[in-house]
Design an enzyme around this catalytic site. Structure first.
Site, PDB file in Angstrom:
ATOM      1  N   TRP A 291      23.968   8.953  47.830  1.00 45.61           N
ATOM      2  CA  TRP A 291      24.575   9.924  46.925  1.00 45.61           C
ATOM      3  C   TRP A 291      24.238  11.368  47.239  1.00 45.61           C
ATOM      4  CZ3 TRP A 291      20.286  12.158  44.852  1.00 45.61           C
ATOM      5  CH2 TRP A 291      19.172  11.353  44.550  1.00 45.61           C
ATOM      6  N   ASN A 292      23.322  11.635  48.155  1.00 45.65           N
ATOM      7  CA  ASN A 292      22.900  13.028  48.311  1.00 45.65           C
ATOM      8  C   ASN A 292      23.848  13.874  49.167  1.00 45.65           C
ATOM      9  OD1 ASN A 292      21.990  11.451  50.467  1.00 45.65           O
ATOM     10  ND2 ASN A 292      20.289  12.817  50.910  1.00 45.65           N
TER      11      ASN A 292
ATOM     12  N   LYS B  59      31.277   1.762  51.603  1.00 41.44           N
ATOM     13  CA  LYS B  59      30.796   1.506  50.248  1.00 41.44           C
ATOM     14  C   LYS B  59      29.975   2.723  49.825  1.00 41.44           C
ATOM     15  CE  LYS B  59      28.342  -0.054  46.715  1.00 41.44           C
ATOM     16  NZ  LYS B  59      27.430   0.864  45.970  1.00 41.44           N
TER      17      LYS B  59
ATOM     18  N   GLY C 101      19.668   5.236  53.079  1.00 45.33           N
ATOM     19  CA  GLY C 101      19.132   5.103  51.732  1.00 45.33           C
ATOM     20  C   GLY C 101      17.633   4.891  51.764  1.00 45.33           C
TER      21      GLY C 101
ATOM     22  N   GLU D 165      19.087   4.609  58.478  1.00 42.03           N
ATOM     23  CA  GLU D 165      18.369   5.867  58.312  1.00 42.03           C
ATOM     24  C   GLU D 165      17.788   5.828  56.906  1.00 42.03           C
ATOM     25  OE1 GLU D 165      17.420   9.041  56.689  1.00 42.03           O
ATOM     26  OE2 GLU D 165      19.513   9.669  56.877  1.00 42.03           O
ATOM     27  N   LEU D 166      16.452   5.706  56.830  1.00 37.74           N
ATOM     28  CA  LEU D 166      15.805   5.400  55.562  1.00 37.74           C
ATOM     29  C   LEU D 166      14.986   6.588  55.046  1.00 37.74           C
ATOM     30  CD1 LEU D 166      14.814   1.744  56.498  1.00 37.74           C
ATOM     31  CD2 LEU D 166      16.912   2.563  55.424  1.00 37.74           C
TER      32      LEU D 166
ATOM     33  N   CYS E 280      16.500  13.089  52.654  1.00 39.06           N
ATOM     34  CA  CYS E 280      15.541  12.207  53.315  1.00 39.06           C
ATOM     35  C   CYS E 280      14.578  12.977  54.205  1.00 39.06           C
ATOM     36  CB  CYS E 280      16.296  11.166  54.133  1.00 39.06           C
ATOM     37  SG  CYS E 280      17.510  11.886  55.252  1.00 39.06           S
TER      38      CYS E 280
ATOM     39  N   GLU F 118       7.867   8.389  48.567  1.00 38.56           N
ATOM     40  CA  GLU F 118       8.996   9.320  48.536  1.00 38.56           C
ATOM     41  C   GLU F 118       9.419   9.593  47.097  1.00 38.56           C
ATOM     42  OE1 GLU F 118      12.959   9.987  51.169  1.00 38.56           O
ATOM     43  OE2 GLU F 118      12.766   8.011  50.244  1.00 38.56           O
TER      44      GLU F 118
END
Length: 499
Positions: A158-159, A182, A235, A257-258, A291, A392
């Site tokens: 969502w960012n 999605k 996410g 990408e976390l 992130c 985080e």
């Protein structure tokens, strides 16, 4: 407005080249974080919608016009999409701000930059070459070719919805894959608005599909679907791990990408004014909702107090308020769940014994209205073992940790499960090279922070992810290699005679 009640924008999903209702007919509300109230209705998809979208993507992959296009023709379509985004960039940015509450200055810059991904991978589409392999077999010719991996599920956070969509969609399409997007349930509107542009450009039906809804109801069926070949996800590390485990059951490829807990490291030989601005940009400019946020500030002890004083003084000038205003510098947190999480972490940090030198609470300024605002927060007296330094937060919260020398800075910087990014502020070239080599991070910035480009690979070490996005190597993530053998022998050898 009718009778004092705001009429919510109502959206439909895009599957197989058609705008469709959710199979169950339901909707859910999408909130405006600045107003803390709903502004749109998003289709509430389920497993049937997921199946319908994947099957549409698989059909487009295996039949119809898409697989018949040459790589050059695919590239031309991508470049056409880039051109079509340009006049719509401002409108797309406004939709994203309404949906996620980030600053119009930031979202406008992102949507204005979007076309470059489609131009870049459009140009790269017909430059992926196979090889002729010198073989040790007589009268044989061997070569390789690169083919699309298949149907790709792209799960978007969502960012920065459209920017991170482009990071996945552009190389996937350039490779010849088909895609099911999605978007996050918190920010689905911009993806659906984007599909209006895709439709106008003329992509064949089923090549790009969007299914909206919640993770358990839509995301899980998409990841589990037997016709899906690859999952591209951005996410949290916990959600990424769950997706990775599910994808492994189907032997699906993944790119992830976390999360991050990135160190922003300030040495005593830095340009202090520039470093202060870089630290502010790294954590507060995006309300900490990125992130790559430089959420751990490591400051050399010899300048610690002076630097923190300058930092706090500058951070106090931040203008909070309506993210649609160009002069707003700190916006709201995107959703109520994340808002509560940030405030909970602030309480955890206080319980750990930190000193609050700025903020540390919900913002109650008049200009913040009823929105989900958190005051820019700076903690000192932080130890790297504390939860506030290890986990985080994804909000405007900065932990300041002192260090003595390069060796200790590296030790503290690497002492975390994440490894997405790091910043170093120094005027020493020797130190810049040494730190960039020793820091365990996928991206290291020297005397800058948060710079990204379609040209440069991006991804993380450790629990910050798998694979890379952007740059030339990214298209390989969506391709599989086939080896082709051809015999030009005049006679096939007797199979019963050993050679």
């Amino acid at each position: 407005m009718e009778g004092g009640v705001q009429q919510l924008s109502k959206y439909r999903m895009y599957i197989g080249g058609e705008w469709v209702e959710a199979a169950g007919g339901g909707f859910f509300e999408s909130d405006n974080p600045f107003l803390a109230q709903p502004w749109a209705l998003i289709p509430k998809g389920n497993a049937d919608d997921a199946d319908r979208a994947v099957r549409a993507a698989h059909k487009a992959l295996t039949s119809g016009p898409w697989p018949k296009l040459t790589a050059s023709q695919r590239g031309a379509l991508l470049r056409k999409l880039g051109d079509a985004i340009v006049p719509e960039a401002k409108r797309l940015a406004e939709v994203e701000v309404r949906d996620n509450g980030k600053l119009i200055a930031e979202m406008g810059a992102q949507t204005g930059y979007l076309p470059n991904w489609y131009y870049y991978y459009g140009g790269l589409a017909d430059k992926i070459e196979g090889e002729v392999i010198p073989t040790d077999k007589a009268e044989m010719f061997n070569y390789t070719r690169h083919e699309p991996v298949g149907v790709v599920v792209a799960i978007i956070p969502w960012n920065s919805p459209l920017l991170l969509t482009a990071w996945k969609l552009a190389p996937a399409l350039a490779a010849g894959c088909t895609v099911v997007l999605k978007p996050s349930e918190y920010t689905s509107a911009s993806a659906l608005e984007f599909m209006k542009i895709v439709e106008a450009v003329g992509f064949p039906p089923g090549v790009i599909n969007v299914v909206t809804g919640f993770g358990a109801e839509v995301g899980t069926p998409l990841v589990d679907h037997p016709l899906v070949a690859k999952v591209a996800f951005t996410g949290s590390d916990r959600t990424g791990q769950a997706i990775y485990e599910r994808a492994a059951k189907g032997l699906k490829r993944v790119t992830m990408e976390l999360g991050g807990k990135s160190p922003n490291i300030v040495f005593d030989d830095c340009d202090i004014d520039n470093a202060v601005k870089g630290v502010i940009s790294g954590i507060f400019a995006a309300t900490g909702q990125t992130c790559i946020a430089g959420s751990r500030l490591l400051v050399q002890k010899s300048i610690h107090d002076r630097f923190v004083d300058k930092l706090v003084t500058f951070a106090k000038t931040a203008r909070m308020g309506n993210p649609m205003n160009l002069d707003t510098q700190v916006g709201p947190v995107t959703n109520p769940m994340q808002f509560k999480k940030v405030l909970d972490y602030i309480d955890i940090a206080k319980g750990e014994g930190v000193e609050t030198v700025l903020g540390g609470a919900r913002a109650t300024r008049p200009e913040c209205g009823s929105g989900w605002f958190v005051e820019p927060t700076i903690f000192t007296g932080v130890k790297n073992s504390m939860r506030i330094a290890q986990e985080e937060v994804f909000g405007p919260v900065l932990s300041v940790i002192p260090f003595a020398d390069e060796e200790e800075a590296v030790a503290i910087g690497n002492d975390v499960v994440f490894g997405l990014a790091a910043g170093v502020w120094t005027q020493s070239m020797r130190r810049a090279f040494i730190m960039s080599e020793k820091l365990q991070a996928g991206t290291v910035w020297i005397n800058t922070y948060r710079a990204v480009s379609y040209l440069s690979p991006f991804g993380g070490y450790k629990r910050s992810g798998l694979g890379r996005e952007n740059g030339q190597e990214m298209i390989r993530e969506y391709l599989q290699t086939k080896s082709v053998w051809m015999s030009f022998a005049t006679e096939v050898p007797n199979p019963f005679v050993m050679r």
